[in-house]
Design a protein around this motif. Structure first.
Motif, PDB file in Angstrom:
ATOM      1  N   ILE A   1      49.117  -6.118  69.544  1.00  0.00           N
ATOM      2  CA  ILE A   1      49.702  -4.820  69.882  1.00  0.00           C
ATOM      3  C   ILE A   1      50.535  -4.330  68.707  1.00  0.00           C
ATOM      4  CG2 ILE A   1      51.348  -3.623  71.378  1.00  0.00           C
ATOM      5  CD1 ILE A   1      50.475  -5.397  73.660  1.00  0.00           C
ATOM      6  N   TRP A   2      50.383  -3.061  68.386  1.00  0.00           N
ATOM      7  CA  TRP A   2      51.190  -2.424  67.351  1.00  0.00           C
ATOM      8  C   TRP A   2      52.193  -1.516  68.052  1.00  0.00           C
ATOM      9  CZ3 TRP A   2      48.795   0.448  62.512  1.00  0.00           C
ATOM     10  CH2 TRP A   2      49.830   0.800  61.639  1.00  0.00           C
ATOM     11  N   ASN A   3      53.437  -1.941  68.058  1.00  0.00           N
ATOM     12  CA  ASN A   3      54.495  -1.158  68.688  1.00  0.00           C
ATOM     13  C   ASN A   3      54.988  -0.099  67.695  1.00  0.00           C
ATOM     14  OD1 ASN A   3      56.713  -0.108  69.979  1.00  0.00           O
ATOM     15  ND2 ASN A   3      57.650  -2.076  70.449  1.00  0.00           N
ATOM     16  N   ARG A   4      54.714   1.153  67.992  1.00  0.00           N
ATOM     17  CA  ARG A   4      55.061   2.241  67.071  1.00  0.00           C
ATOM     18  C   ARG A   4      56.235   3.083  67.573  1.00  0.00           C
ATOM     19  NH1 ARG A   4      50.116   4.309  63.583  1.00  0.00           N
ATOM     20  NH2 ARG A   4      51.950   4.496  62.240  1.00  0.00           N
ATOM     21  N   GLN A   5      56.951   2.539  68.561  1.00  0.00           N
ATOM     22  CA  GLN A   5      58.143   3.232  69.041  1.00  0.00           C
ATOM     23  C   GLN A   5      59.133   3.431  67.892  1.00  0.00           C
ATOM     24  OE1 GLN A   5      58.339   0.173  72.364  1.00  0.00           O
ATOM     25  NE2 GLN A   5      59.410   1.879  73.325  1.00  0.00           N
ATOM     26  N   GLY A   6      59.729   4.622  67.834  1.00  0.00           N
ATOM     27  CA  GLY A   6      60.704   4.914  66.795  1.00  0.00           C
ATOM     28  C   GLY A   6      60.117   5.585  65.572  1.00  0.00           C
ATOM     29  N   GLU A   7      58.775   5.547  65.438  1.00  0.00           N
ATOM     30  CA  GLU A   7      58.150   6.245  64.315  1.00  0.00           C
ATOM     31  C   GLU A   7      58.112   7.753  64.589  1.00  0.00           C
ATOM     32  OE1 GLU A   7      54.594   4.548  62.663  1.00  0.00           O
ATOM     33  OE2 GLU A   7      55.042   2.560  63.492  1.00  0.00           O
ATOM     34  N   ILE A   8      57.834   8.523  63.559  1.00  0.00           N
ATOM     35  CA  ILE A   8      57.880   9.985  63.658  1.00  0.00           C
ATOM     36  C   ILE A   8      56.464  10.551  63.629  1.00  0.00           C
ATOM     37  CG2 ILE A   8      58.796  12.087  62.610  1.00  0.00           C
ATOM     38  CD1 ILE A   8      60.909  10.167  63.752  1.00  0.00           C
ATOM     39  N   ASP A   9      56.191  11.506  64.524  1.00  0.00           N
ATOM     40  CA  ASP A   9      54.868  12.120  64.542  1.00  0.00           C
ATOM     41  C   ASP A   9      54.805  13.287  63.543  1.00  0.00           C
ATOM     42  OD1 ASP A   9      56.013  14.407  65.677  1.00  0.00           O
ATOM     43  OD2 ASP A   9      55.092  14.134  67.652  1.00  0.00           O
ATOM     44  N   LEU A  10      53.699  14.021  63.540  1.00  0.00           N
ATOM     45  CA  LEU A  10      53.490  15.099  62.569  1.00  0.00           C
ATOM     46  C   LEU A  10      54.486  16.242  62.719  1.00  0.00           C
ATOM     47  CD1 LEU A  10      49.581  15.305  62.639  1.00  0.00           C
ATOM     48  CD2 LEU A  10      51.005  14.425  60.779  1.00  0.00           C
ATOM     49  N   TYR A  11      55.124  16.334  63.891  1.00  0.00           N
ATOM     50  CA  TYR A  11      56.067  17.420  64.132  1.00  0.00           C
ATOM     51  C   TYR A  11      57.518  16.939  64.103  1.00  0.00           C
ATOM     52  CZ  TYR A  11      52.001  20.191  65.387  1.00  0.00           C
ATOM     53  OH  TYR A  11      50.807  20.853  65.347  1.00  0.00           O
TER      54      TYR A  11
ATOM     55  N   GLN B   1      52.475   2.222  72.156  1.00  0.00           N
ATOM     56  CA  GLN B   1      52.031   0.892  71.758  1.00  0.00           C
ATOM     57  C   GLN B   1      50.496   0.907  71.691  1.00  0.00           C
ATOM     58  OE1 GLN B   1      54.459  -2.667  73.124  1.00  0.00           O
ATOM     59  NE2 GLN B   1      54.703  -1.310  74.880  1.00  0.00           N
ATOM     60  N   ILE B   2      49.952   0.454  70.588  1.00  0.00           N
ATOM     61  CA  ILE B   2      48.510   0.515  70.372  1.00  0.00           C
ATOM     62  C   ILE B   2      47.907  -0.872  70.555  1.00  0.00           C
ATOM     63  CG2 ILE B   2      46.683   1.189  68.766  1.00  0.00           C
ATOM     64  CD1 ILE B   2      48.564   3.458  69.617  1.00  0.00           C
ATOM     65  N   ALA B   3      46.883  -0.955  71.388  1.00  0.00           N
ATOM     66  CA  ALA B   3      46.187  -2.229  71.612  1.00  0.00           C
ATOM     67  C   ALA B   3      45.194  -2.455  70.468  1.00  0.00           C
ATOM     68  CB  ALA B   3      45.478  -2.219  72.960  1.00  0.00           C
ATOM     69  N   VAL B   4      45.732  -2.819  69.314  1.00  0.00           N
ATOM     70  CA  VAL B   4      44.928  -2.929  68.097  1.00  0.00           C
ATOM     71  C   VAL B   4      43.787  -3.930  68.257  1.00  0.00           C
ATOM     72  CG1 VAL B   4      44.986  -3.650  65.679  1.00  0.00           C
ATOM     73  CG2 VAL B   4      46.795  -2.198  66.581  1.00  0.00           C
ATOM     74  N   ALA B   5      44.068  -5.081  68.847  1.00  0.00           N
ATOM     75  CA  ALA B   5      43.031  -6.113  68.976  1.00  0.00           C
ATOM     76  C   ALA B   5      41.865  -5.607  69.820  1.00  0.00           C
ATOM     77  CB  ALA B   5      43.620  -7.387  69.576  1.00  0.00           C
ATOM     78  N   ASP B   6      42.162  -4.842  70.861  1.00  0.00           N
ATOM     79  CA  ASP B   6      41.094  -4.254  71.676  1.00  0.00           C
ATOM     80  C   ASP B   6      40.299  -3.224  70.878  1.00  0.00           C
ATOM     81  OD1 ASP B   6      41.577  -5.750  73.944  1.00  0.00           O
ATOM     82  OD2 ASP B   6      42.778  -4.218  74.940  1.00  0.00           O
ATOM     83  N   GLU B   7      41.005  -2.411  70.091  1.00  0.00           N
ATOM     84  CA  GLU B   7      40.308  -1.405  69.287  1.00  0.00           C
ATOM     85  C   GLU B   7      39.376  -2.062  68.268  1.00  0.00           C
ATOM     86  OE1 GLU B   7      43.506   1.043  67.713  1.00  0.00           O
ATOM     87  OE2 GLU B   7      43.092   2.543  69.253  1.00  0.00           O
TER      88      GLU B   7
END
Length: 253
Positions: free
Chosen positions: A179-189, A197-203
């Motif tokens: 899992i890639w926890n991306r909480q706290g990162e900033i989006d394009l806006y 949270q991204i299920a990287v292993a599943d992807e």
């Protein structure tokens, strides 16, 4: 940015006790492929179960009363149903042609993850007993043999709630966070991500499934090369267990 999906096509039919390290490296050599730092090998769970001798002889199974009743409801072979029960902690849902259960590993999937495809008639392969341990052992041996930093994902094909069709998912992982926890990162806006949270292993497992196939393709191992997140997610103590949602947070049971 790009990634490569490289299927190993020269791996023979696997039997109990076969050395998967030798088979993988020989197949790669025959295809003039050398493992590189950052490679992620997605390995079909059936390959692991076969090498570990994890077979079920369906002809030897004697179904009990519960299995016989569930077989009537689902149209499935009572021997297979008994096997599903034996491999499950809980039967979650039963329909006209399906049994969804929680496996002893904690995965919720159809038929307790038991696979009758790509195995001899009368036999079936359950999920590996401990897929995270199998992934760790495979990674350690491959890294020792190649002196490269790699990751292993053991994949299975499973259905999903509310969507038709099946996709590849990770049931075992080593060398990269599942899992890639991306909480706290900033989006394009400029907005801060709150729950992402991204299920990287599943992807990655799903991507490999595109060329691994489900029938007679004969590609049980796929190398994913060039994934930019490898260094960010590198973790030698990672497991796929982190993908399992705790039952208390499961809104569908």
């Amino acid at each position: 940015m790009q990634i490569q999906l490289i299927g190993l096509t020269e791996i023979p039919m696997v039997s109990e006790g076969d050395n998967l390290i030798d088979l993988i490296l020989k197949s790669a050599e025959m295809q003039k492929i050398t493992l590189q730092n950052g490679d992620i090998l997605v390995v079909a769970e059936t390959l692991i179960s076969k090498a570990e001798g994890n077979f079920i002889d369906l002809d030897s199974i004697i179904p009990g009363n519960e299995a016989i009743e569930l077989a009537k409801k689902t149209g499935k072979d009572p021997k297979l149903v008994e096997t599903i029960i034996n491999q499950s902690l809980e039967i979650v849902r039963v329909g006209p042609d399906f049994i969804v259960s929680e496996t002893k590993h904690g995965f919720v999937c159809a038929n307790a993850g038991i696979d009758e495809s790509n195995v001899e008639n009368g036999k079936a392969t359950p999920m590996p007993t401990d897929p995270d341990k199998s992934a760790l052992q495979l990674r350690n041996k491959l890294e020792n043999s190649t002196e490269k930093e790699i990751a292993i994902i053991i994949s299975d094909t499973q259905g999903r709630p509310f969507r038709e069709g099946a996709v590849g998912v990770a049931i075992g992982a080593s060398g990269i966070n599942s899992i890639w926890n991306r909480q706290g990162e900033i989006d394009l806006y400029g907005k801060e991500l709150q729950t992402t949270q991204i299920a990287v292993a599943d992807e990655l497992a799903a991507a490999a499934s595109l060329i691994m196939g489900q029938a007679d393709e004969g590609i049980p191992v796929v190398i994913i090369r060039g994934y930019a997140g490898f260094n960010i997610l590198r973790n030698t103590k990672s497991e796929a267990k982190s993908l399992i949602r705790p039952k208390k947070f499961d809104a569908f049971r």
